[in-house]
Design a protein around this motif. Sequence first.
Motif, PDB file in Angstrom:
ATOM      1  N   GLY A 174       0.838  -1.193   0.000  1.00  0.00           N
ATOM      2  CA  GLY A 174       0.000   0.000   0.000  1.00  0.00           C
ATOM      3  C   GLY A 174       0.871   1.241   0.000  1.00  0.00           C
ATOM      4  O   GLY A 174       1.844   1.316   0.746  1.00  0.00           O
ATOM      5  N   MET A 175       0.543   2.178  -0.856  1.00  0.00           N
ATOM      6  CA  MET A 175       1.324   3.413  -0.919  1.00  0.00           C
ATOM      7  C   MET A 175       0.486   4.642  -0.557  1.00  0.00           C
ATOM      8  O   MET A 175       1.011   5.628  -0.090  1.00  0.00           O
ATOM      9  N   TYR A 176      -0.804   4.564  -0.786  1.00  0.00           N
ATOM     10  CA  TYR A 176      -1.709   5.669  -0.449  1.00  0.00           C
ATOM     11  C   TYR A 176      -2.836   5.123   0.413  1.00  0.00           C
ATOM     12  O   TYR A 176      -4.002   5.417   0.203  1.00  0.00           O
ATOM     13  N   GLY A 177      -2.492   4.305   1.354  1.00  0.00           N
ATOM     14  CA  GLY A 177      -3.469   3.585   2.153  1.00  0.00           C
ATOM     15  C   GLY A 177      -3.392   2.119   1.788  1.00  0.00           C
ATOM     16  O   GLY A 177      -2.540   1.689   1.011  1.00  0.00           O
ATOM     17  N   PRO A 178      -4.302   1.326   2.344  1.00  0.00           N
ATOM     18  CA  PRO A 178      -4.239  -0.116   2.085  1.00  0.00           C
ATOM     19  C   PRO A 178      -4.561  -0.455   0.630  1.00  0.00           C
ATOM     20  O   PRO A 178      -5.331   0.249  -0.022  1.00  0.00           O
ATOM     21  N   THR A 179      -3.967  -1.530   0.148  1.00  0.00           N
ATOM     22  CA  THR A 179      -4.297  -2.034  -1.184  1.00  0.00           C
ATOM     23  C   THR A 179      -5.664  -2.713  -1.126  1.00  0.00           C
ATOM     24  O   THR A 179      -6.202  -2.964  -0.033  1.00  0.00           O
ATOM     25  N   TYR A 180      -6.190  -3.053  -2.271  1.00  0.00           N
ATOM     26  CA  TYR A 180      -7.461  -3.767  -2.331  1.00  0.00           C
ATOM     27  C   TYR A 180      -7.394  -5.044  -1.508  1.00  0.00           C
ATOM     28  O   TYR A 180      -8.282  -5.330  -0.716  1.00  0.00           O
ATOM     29  N   GLU A 181      -6.309  -5.786  -1.693  1.00  0.00           N
ATOM     30  CA  GLU A 181      -6.159  -7.060  -0.980  1.00  0.00           C
ATOM     31  C   GLU A 181      -6.088  -6.826   0.532  1.00  0.00           C
ATOM     32  O   GLU A 181      -6.683  -7.576   1.312  1.00  0.00           O
ATOM     33  N   GLU A 182      -5.371  -5.814   0.957  1.00  0.00           N
ATOM     34  CA  GLU A 182      -5.272  -5.518   2.379  1.00  0.00           C
ATOM     35  C   GLU A 182      -6.624  -5.087   2.961  1.00  0.00           C
ATOM     36  O   GLU A 182      -6.963  -5.441   4.082  1.00  0.00           O
TER      37      GLU A 182
ATOM     38  N   LYS B  62      -9.528  -6.101   2.084  1.00  0.00           N
ATOM     39  CA  LYS B  62     -10.448  -7.241   2.154  1.00  0.00           C
ATOM     40  C   LYS B  62     -10.156  -8.159   3.326  1.00  0.00           C
ATOM     41  O   LYS B  62     -10.925  -9.048   3.621  1.00  0.00           O
ATOM     42  N   LYS B  63      -9.018  -7.970   3.995  1.00  0.00           N
ATOM     43  CA  LYS B  63      -8.669  -8.813   5.152  1.00  0.00           C
ATOM     44  C   LYS B  63      -9.510  -8.467   6.369  1.00  0.00           C
ATOM     45  O   LYS B  63      -9.653  -9.262   7.261  1.00  0.00           O
ATOM     46  N   ASN B  64     -10.036  -7.280   6.408  1.00  0.00           N
ATOM     47  CA  ASN B  64     -10.802  -6.835   7.596  1.00  0.00           C
ATOM     48  C   ASN B  64     -12.240  -7.230   7.532  1.00  0.00           C
ATOM     49  O   ASN B  64     -12.921  -7.418   6.677  1.00  0.00           O
TER      50      ASN B  64
END
Length: 167
Positions: free
Chosen positions: A155-163, A165-167
Amino acid sequence: MILQYLLGEFEHEVTSTRKLLQAVPEKDLDYKPSEVSWTMGQLAQHIATIYYWYEGALTKDVYDMAADRLERGSPNDIKATLELFERNVEKARAALKSLTEQKLQDNWTMKAGETVLLGPIPRGIVSRGFLFNHIYHHRGELIVYLRATGNKVPGMYGPTYEESKKN
């Protein structure tokens, strides 16, 4: 005032670029999406190299790429590319800190020998277009390469899509 913003953006984006380059795995350095594309290693090395150009773009009125010699090492060695990146970031940071508001307005030209490649154009436009935006463009490509090879994208500007979806 604009110089403060450029320096702030530079520092923020260096952190993002570092995370992205650190995500490049040795095993996929030869990957390229098409015959006309660079390999992942070549693309990563090109991103690291752009930071080297800050010095020539920001401290010289005419930058002759034909007269410049940058030792890059092998694009098949991500550790060497990361070291190149860190060395070049230090040079880029010093070049940015040497700027004045007036120097941003001064014209700049890039050439290769006698051939003019770019310019003359104001250095402020060069800093945004040729340097900052050039890096962002190639980072986007590198993200596509990482995803295409099944690798994690940081993630560079906040979480990535994949990150997210973990929550």
